[in-house]
Design a protein around this motif. Sequence first.
Motif, PDB file in Angstrom:
ATOM      1  N   LEU A  23       0.864  -1.193   0.000  1.00  0.00           N
ATOM      2  CA  LEU A  23       0.000   0.000   0.000  1.00  0.00           C
ATOM      3  C   LEU A  23       0.893   1.234   0.000  1.00  0.00           C
ATOM      4  N   LEU A  24       0.561   2.205  -0.830  1.00  0.00           N
ATOM      5  CA  LEU A  24       1.399   3.409  -0.925  1.00  0.00           C
ATOM      6  C   LEU A  24       0.552   4.666  -0.823  1.00  0.00           C
ATOM      7  N   SER A  25       1.148   5.700  -0.255  1.00  0.00           N
ATOM      8  CA  SER A  25       0.553   7.032  -0.291  1.00  0.00           C
ATOM      9  C   SER A  25       1.656   7.992  -0.689  1.00  0.00           C
ATOM     10  N   ASN A  26       1.313   9.046  -1.370  1.00  0.00           N
ATOM     11  CA  ASN A  26       2.356   9.972  -1.793  1.00  0.00           C
ATOM     12  C   ASN A  26       1.949  11.405  -1.492  1.00  0.00           C
ATOM     13  N   SER A  27       2.929  12.271  -1.499  1.00  0.00           N
ATOM     14  CA  SER A  27       2.660  13.691  -1.377  1.00  0.00           C
ATOM     15  C   SER A  27       3.699  14.435  -2.201  1.00  0.00           C
ATOM     16  N   GLY A  28       3.501  15.747  -2.349  1.00  0.00           N
ATOM     17  CA  GLY A  28       4.420  16.508  -3.187  1.00  0.00           C
ATOM     18  C   GLY A  28       5.411  17.331  -2.377  1.00  0.00           C
ATOM     19  N   GLY A  29       5.329  17.264  -1.054  1.00  0.00           N
ATOM     20  CA  GLY A  29       6.203  18.096  -0.232  1.00  0.00           C
ATOM     21  C   GLY A  29       5.749  17.992   1.203  1.00  0.00           C
ATOM     22  N   ASN A  30       6.029  19.015   2.013  1.00  0.00           N
ATOM     23  CA  ASN A  30       5.494  19.017   3.370  1.00  0.00           C
ATOM     24  C   ASN A  30       5.061  20.427   3.747  1.00  0.00           C
ATOM     25  N   PRO A  31       4.125  20.543   4.709  1.00  0.00           N
ATOM     26  CA  PRO A  31       3.535  21.862   5.001  1.00  0.00           C
ATOM     27  C   PRO A  31       4.474  22.834   5.691  1.00  0.00           C
ATOM     28  N   TYR A  32       5.679  22.387   6.074  1.00  0.00           N
ATOM     29  CA  TYR A  32       6.653  23.292   6.700  1.00  0.00           C
ATOM     30  C   TYR A  32       7.508  24.004   5.646  1.00  0.00           C
ATOM     31  N   PRO A  36       3.984  25.771   0.708  1.00  0.00           N
ATOM     32  CA  PRO A  36       3.123  24.644   1.121  1.00  0.00           C
ATOM     33  C   PRO A  36       2.054  24.272   0.093  1.00  0.00           C
ATOM     34  N   GLN A  37       1.810  25.169  -0.896  1.00  0.00           N
ATOM     35  CA  GLN A  37       0.801  24.814  -1.915  1.00  0.00           C
ATOM     36  C   GLN A  37       1.215  23.598  -2.730  1.00  0.00           C
ATOM     37  N   VAL A  38       2.514  23.247  -2.675  1.00  0.00           N
ATOM     38  CA  VAL A  38       2.970  22.057  -3.400  1.00  0.00           C
ATOM     39  C   VAL A  38       2.225  20.828  -2.890  1.00  0.00           C
ATOM     40  N   THR A  39       1.886  20.832  -1.610  1.00  0.00           N
ATOM     41  CA  THR A  39       1.195  19.666  -1.062  1.00  0.00           C
ATOM     42  C   THR A  39      -0.183  19.969  -0.498  1.00  0.00           C
ATOM     43  N   SER A  59      -2.143  23.775  -8.671  1.00  0.00           N
ATOM     44  CA  SER A  59      -1.442  22.970  -7.650  1.00  0.00           C
ATOM     45  C   SER A  59      -2.104  21.601  -7.539  1.00  0.00           C
ATOM     46  N   ILE A  60      -3.436  21.582  -7.561  1.00  0.00           N
ATOM     47  CA  ILE A  60      -4.169  20.315  -7.449  1.00  0.00           C
ATOM     48  C   ILE A  60      -3.884  19.435  -8.672  1.00  0.00           C
ATOM     49  N   GLN A  61      -3.874  20.055  -9.826  1.00  0.00           N
ATOM     50  CA  GLN A  61      -3.594  19.287 -11.048  1.00  0.00           C
ATOM     51  C   GLN A  61      -2.220  18.611 -10.961  1.00  0.00           C
ATOM     52  N   ARG A  62      -1.227  19.341 -10.421  1.00  0.00           N
ATOM     53  CA  ARG A  62       0.117  18.775 -10.300  1.00  0.00           C
ATOM     54  C   ARG A  62       0.112  17.589  -9.329  1.00  0.00           C
TER      55      ARG A  62
END
Length: 179
Positions: A23-32, A36-39, A59-62
């Motif tokens: 099982l995998l989950s991904n993100s584009g960065g971190n809120p710190y 932060p819009q990257v994630t 940002s959502i599309q990315r």
Amino acid sequence: MWKFDPSEPVRLVKDMVKEGVGLLSNSGGNPYYIYPQVTRPFDKSSYGIPTPEEHPLESIQRLFYLTSVVQEAAGDVPVVGNGYSWLRNFLPYAAAANIKAGRCRFVGLGRESFAYPDAPADVLKKGAMDPNKCCITCSLCTQIMRDHGTTGCVIRNSKVYMPIYKKFNAEAVEREHRS
Ligand code: SF4
């Protein structure tokens, strides 16, 4: 608009699947991060965070694209999609479209689950989310995190989280003045 280079994450995903990850989950960065819009695309930024030039939908599309690349690399291993909270009550439609197209197998809710933990139940039982309960992407929960506090929704659960937000922000301001 920033471009996502998938080569390294794709290699990592393939290696993890080969090693038996199920099982995998991904993100584009971190809120710190300073961007932060990257994630977590937002309407109102945290203190000191520049307002992005790109629209939150870009940002959502990315993020959706990143997840689709990860899901393709993962093959039959399910990937949890993310980046949906800005869409408010339109979130289930984007989620259904992405799952139907095979761009992810699950949809994960972050800020939306702080603001509206019953959202999945409402979608299943009533067929829709209540716009008056949705996350408004104000970044106050992100601000608590950035100020080192335990976070939750300052808007929809203000009785609990407004005092926490004020306490940790006052401490952060004091730290800044001392340094
Ligand atoms: S504080 Fe609440 S409404 Fe604001 S971004 Fe966080 S979860 Fe959403």
